[in-house]
Scaffold this motif. Structure first.
Motif, PDB file in Angstrom:
ATOM      1  N   GLU A  17      23.697 -29.766  11.978  1.00 38.53           N
ATOM      2  CA  GLU A  17      24.776 -30.131  11.062  1.00 38.53           C
ATOM      3  C   GLU A  17      26.120 -29.676  11.619  1.00 38.53           C
ATOM      4  O   GLU A  17      27.103 -30.415  11.594  1.00 38.53           O
ATOM      5  CB  GLU A  17      24.549 -29.518   9.672  1.00 38.53           C
TER       6      GLU A  17
ATOM      7  N   SER B 124      22.332 -37.647   3.820  1.00 37.96           N
ATOM      8  CA  SER B 124      22.716 -38.535   2.722  1.00 37.96           C
ATOM      9  C   SER B 124      24.177 -38.409   2.324  1.00 37.96           C
ATOM     10  O   SER B 124      24.725 -39.321   1.707  1.00 37.96           O
ATOM     11  CB  SER B 124      21.849 -38.248   1.498  1.00 37.96           C
ATOM     12  N   SER B 125      24.789 -37.307   2.667  1.00 36.05           N
ATOM     13  CA  SER B 125      26.198 -37.139   2.303  1.00 36.05           C
ATOM     14  C   SER B 125      27.091 -37.237   3.532  1.00 36.05           C
ATOM     15  O   SER B 125      27.749 -38.253   3.748  1.00 36.05           O
ATOM     16  CB  SER B 125      26.416 -35.818   1.560  1.00 36.05           C
ATOM     17  N   ASP B 126      27.101 -36.230   4.356  1.00 39.71           N
ATOM     18  CA  ASP B 126      28.041 -36.155   5.487  1.00 39.71           C
ATOM     19  C   ASP B 126      27.832 -37.261   6.522  1.00 39.71           C
ATOM     20  O   ASP B 126      28.791 -37.923   6.924  1.00 39.71           O
ATOM     21  CB  ASP B 126      27.937 -34.787   6.166  1.00 39.71           C
TER      22      ASP B 126
ATOM     23  N   TYR C 203      26.028 -40.113   6.271  1.00 43.54           N
ATOM     24  CA  TYR C 203      26.216 -41.431   5.658  1.00 43.54           C
ATOM     25  C   TYR C 203      27.696 -41.738   5.468  1.00 43.54           C
ATOM     26  O   TYR C 203      28.176 -42.811   5.837  1.00 43.54           O
ATOM     27  CB  TYR C 203      25.477 -41.508   4.325  1.00 43.54           C
ATOM     28  N   ASN C 204      28.439 -40.801   4.895  1.00 40.60           N
ATOM     29  CA  ASN C 204      29.858 -41.024   4.611  1.00 40.60           C
ATOM     30  C   ASN C 204      30.721 -41.124   5.868  1.00 40.60           C
ATOM     31  O   ASN C 204      31.802 -41.700   5.820  1.00 40.60           O
ATOM     32  CB  ASN C 204      30.397 -39.922   3.692  1.00 40.60           C
TER      33      ASN C 204
ATOM     34  N   TYR D 156      15.317 -41.580   7.982  1.00 41.41           N
ATOM     35  CA  TYR D 156      14.647 -41.204   6.731  1.00 41.41           C
ATOM     36  C   TYR D 156      13.142 -41.472   6.821  1.00 41.41           C
ATOM     37  O   TYR D 156      12.326 -40.634   6.428  1.00 41.41           O
ATOM     38  CB  TYR D 156      15.216 -41.986   5.545  1.00 41.41           C
TER      39      TYR D 156
ATOM     40  N   SER E  12      19.040 -31.794   7.389  1.00 43.24           N
ATOM     41  CA  SER E  12      18.521 -31.865   6.021  1.00 43.24           C
ATOM     42  C   SER E  12      18.807 -33.245   5.434  1.00 43.24           C
ATOM     43  O   SER E  12      19.774 -33.917   5.814  1.00 43.24           O
ATOM     44  CB  SER E  12      19.159 -30.784   5.153  1.00 43.24           C
ATOM     45  N   LEU E  13      17.950 -33.662   4.510  1.00 46.31           N
ATOM     46  CA  LEU E  13      18.162 -34.956   3.854  1.00 46.31           C
ATOM     47  C   LEU E  13      19.482 -34.964   3.092  1.00 46.31           C
ATOM     48  O   LEU E  13      20.172 -35.986   3.054  1.00 46.31           O
ATOM     49  CB  LEU E  13      17.002 -35.261   2.901  1.00 46.31           C
ATOM     50  N   LYS E  14      19.836 -33.844   2.511  1.00 49.79           N
ATOM     51  CA  LYS E  14      21.097 -33.751   1.770  1.00 49.79           C
ATOM     52  C   LYS E  14      22.283 -34.011   2.702  1.00 49.79           C
ATOM     53  O   LYS E  14      23.189 -34.771   2.371  1.00 49.79           O
ATOM     54  CB  LYS E  14      21.222 -32.383   1.107  1.00 49.79           C
ATOM     55  N   PHE E  15      22.273 -33.381   3.882  1.00 47.38           N
ATOM     56  CA  PHE E  15      23.368 -33.559   4.836  1.00 47.38           C
ATOM     57  C   PHE E  15      23.399 -35.001   5.354  1.00 47.38           C
ATOM     58  O   PHE E  15      24.467 -35.608   5.463  1.00 47.38           O
ATOM     59  CB  PHE E  15      23.223 -32.568   6.000  1.00 47.38           C
TER      60      PHE E  15
END
Length: 109
Positions: free
Chosen positions: A6, A62-64, A66-67, A80, A57-60
């Motif tokens: 990350e 899906s947010s950072d 992806y955006n 994924y 991480s999936l959270k990272f």
């Protein structure tokens, strides 16, 4: 220190943004300096394969990630799927953790 993917991605993205601004400003000053390599994806392409997206991480993701718009929807979907199905062949990105711990040059002083 140990550095995770990350953090590597964030540093690469910052570098890409700076390069993009430099190229944009240069092409405004010198129209002949404008090239088709002005998009962030084109700038990061040579180093993209070295970023280990599947171990983020999936959270990272899906947010950072992806955006950021750096990866295509298909690339993200395959990451994924690779994570969920535990099948590294579903994505071209490396899914192995880094073996080496990196130290900052300041640590030697």
């Amino acid at each position: 220190i140990s550095i995770n993917e990350e953090r590597i991605f964030k540093h690469c993205l910052n570098w890409v943004k700076k390069q993009y601004l430099i190229k944009s400003n240069l092409s405004k000053k010198l129209p002949s300096a404008s090239t088709h390599h002005d998009q962030p994806r084109d700038i990061i392409q040579p180093i993209l394969e070295y970023i280990r997206f599947p171990i983020m991480s999936l959270k990272f993701l899906s947010s950072d990630v992806y955006n950021s718009g750096i990866l295509t929807e298909k690339e993200l979907l395959n990451i994924y799927r690779s994570k969920h199905l535990k099948d590294s062949k579903l994505t071209p990105f490396n899914n192995k953790k880094r073996k080496r711990k990196y130290r900052l040059a300041m640590d030697d002083e």
